[in-house]
Design a protein around this motif. Structure first.
Motif, PDB file in Angstrom:
ATOM      1  N   GLY A  64      32.527   6.334  20.348  1.00  9.08           N
ATOM      2  CA  GLY A  64      32.007   6.455  21.211  1.00  9.08           C
ATOM      3  C   GLY A  64      30.711   7.604  21.828  1.00  9.08           C
ATOM      4  N   GLY A  65      30.981   8.503  22.760  1.00 11.16           N
ATOM      5  CA  GLY A  65      29.748   9.144  22.458  1.00 11.16           C
ATOM      6  C   GLY A  65      29.186   9.693  21.586  1.00 11.16           C
ATOM      7  N   ALA A  66      29.969   9.866  20.324  1.00 10.09           N
ATOM      8  CA  ALA A  66      28.843  10.649  19.522  1.00 10.09           C
ATOM      9  C   ALA A  66      28.303   9.554  18.615  1.00 10.09           C
ATOM     10  CB  ALA A  66      30.105  11.240  18.608  1.00 10.09           C
ATOM     11  N   ASN A  67      28.356   8.313  18.697  1.00  9.90           N
ATOM     12  CA  ASN A  67      27.038   7.576  18.436  1.00  9.90           C
ATOM     13  C   ASN A  67      25.982   7.335  18.642  1.00  9.90           C
ATOM     14  OD1 ASN A  67      28.434   4.800  17.034  1.00  9.90           O
ATOM     15  ND2 ASN A  67      29.534   5.027  18.686  1.00  9.90           N
ATOM     16  N   PRO A  68      24.736   8.292  17.773  1.00 10.60           N
ATOM     17  CA  PRO A  68      23.320   8.026  18.191  1.00 10.60           C
ATOM     18  C   PRO A  68      22.882   6.760  19.398  1.00 10.60           C
ATOM     19  CG  PRO A  68      23.878   7.804  15.752  1.00 10.60           C
ATOM     20  CD  PRO A  68      24.861   7.437  16.398  1.00 10.60           C
ATOM     21  N   VAL A  69      21.639   7.371  20.352  1.00  9.20           N
ATOM     22  CA  VAL A  69      21.632   6.925  20.707  1.00  9.20           C
ATOM     23  C   VAL A  69      20.404   5.562  21.020  1.00  9.20           C
ATOM     24  CG1 VAL A  69      22.132   8.054  22.399  1.00  9.20           C
ATOM     25  CG2 VAL A  69      19.798   8.001  21.911  1.00  9.20           C
ATOM     26  N   ALA A  70      20.490   5.869  19.055  1.00  7.63           N
ATOM     27  CA  ALA A  70      19.146   5.215  18.555  1.00  7.63           C
ATOM     28  C   ALA A  70      18.566   5.340  17.254  1.00  7.63           C
ATOM     29  CB  ALA A  70      17.478   5.870  19.261  1.00  7.63           C
ATOM     30  N   HIS A  71      19.201   4.457  16.973  1.00  5.38           N
ATOM     31  CA  HIS A  71      19.047   4.258  15.414  1.00  5.38           C
ATOM     32  C   HIS A  71      18.075   3.126  15.060  1.00  5.38           C
ATOM     33  CE1 HIS A  71      23.446   4.141  16.282  1.00  5.38           C
ATOM     34  NE2 HIS A  71      23.366   4.191  14.841  1.00  5.38           N
ATOM     35  N   HIS A  72      17.460   3.823  13.357  1.00  5.56           N
ATOM     36  CA  HIS A  72      15.627   3.754  13.331  1.00  5.56           C
ATOM     37  C   HIS A  72      16.169   3.382  11.821  1.00  5.56           C
ATOM     38  CE1 HIS A  72      13.845   4.787  16.856  1.00  5.56           C
ATOM     39  NE2 HIS A  72      14.851   5.732  17.365  1.00  5.56           N
ATOM     40  N   VAL A  73      15.667   1.894  11.377  1.00  6.34           N
ATOM     41  CA  VAL A  73      15.726   1.967   9.818  1.00  6.34           C
ATOM     42  C   VAL A  73      14.171   1.330   9.651  1.00  6.34           C
ATOM     43  CG1 VAL A  73      15.656  -0.823  10.244  1.00  6.34           C
ATOM     44  CG2 VAL A  73      16.552   0.137   8.432  1.00  6.34           C
ATOM     45  N   THR A  74      13.821   1.938   8.365  1.00  3.17           N
ATOM     46  CA  THR A  74      12.764   2.196   7.501  1.00  3.17           C
ATOM     47  C   THR A  74      12.984   2.259   6.208  1.00  3.17           C
ATOM     48  OG1 THR A  74      10.715   3.180   7.723  1.00  3.17           O
ATOM     49  CG2 THR A  74      12.661   4.529   7.653  1.00  3.17           C
ATOM     50  N   ASN A  75      11.501   2.138   5.647  1.00  2.00           N
ATOM     51  CA  ASN A  75      11.651   2.160   3.908  1.00  2.00           C
ATOM     52  C   ASN A  75      12.431   0.902   3.800  1.00  2.00           C
ATOM     53  OD1 ASN A  75      10.302   4.531   5.142  1.00  2.00           O
ATOM     54  ND2 ASN A  75      10.711   5.165   2.876  1.00  2.00           N
TER      55      ASN A  75
END
Length: 138
Positions: A64-75
């Motif tokens: 629920g609300g414990a999920n990140p609001v933004a996921h960023h993948v790199t490398n």
């Protein structure tokens, strides 16, 4: 096994799609990311591995609300193997609603299916210690 440039691009886009789907709440589209029998390994976070795309979806809803609001993948590093599977290693940053940030490493096994490339195994490793805990010898 050598991978065509088109396959490499499709795999990188697959890895990137995860963040977009989760951040937008499109968990009903997880079949676009994972094989039906995916293993999602969260043991580094004290949880048992999840088995199957439905279990991964339910775990995301349960956060629920414990999920990140933004996921960023790199490398993103893509390595083909002789058995037709592809190993993908990437870094993930998660931004929480309160502005805090966490980092993980993703180790994925990706396979070609009739619907395109899909993740069949994902292991998340926490990134909590500088230099991976390695210290200078001597």
């Amino acid at each position: 096994m050598s991978l065509a440039l088109e396959d490499r691009l499709a795999i990188i886009e697959l890895i990137s799609l995860h963040g977009h789907l989760v951040d937008n709440g499109n968990l009903d589209r997880f079949e676009e990311l994972f094989t039906a029998d995916v293993v999602y390994d969260l043991t580094d976070f004290g949880q048992e591995p999840l088995s199957g795309v439905a279990a991964v979806r339910e775990a995301a809803w349960a956060l629920g609300g414990a999920n990140p609001v933004a996921h960023h993948v790199t490398n993103v590093v893509v390595t083909a193997s002789t058995d037709g599977q592809v190993q993908v290693r990437s870094k993930g940053l998660g931004i929480k609603a309160d502005g805090s940030c966490g980092s993980v490493s993703y180790d994925d096994t990706v396979v070609r299916t009739s619907d395109g490339w899909r993740i069949s195994h994902r292991k998340l490793s926490s990134r909590r210690t500088p230099l991976g805990g390695t210290t200078k010898a001597g």
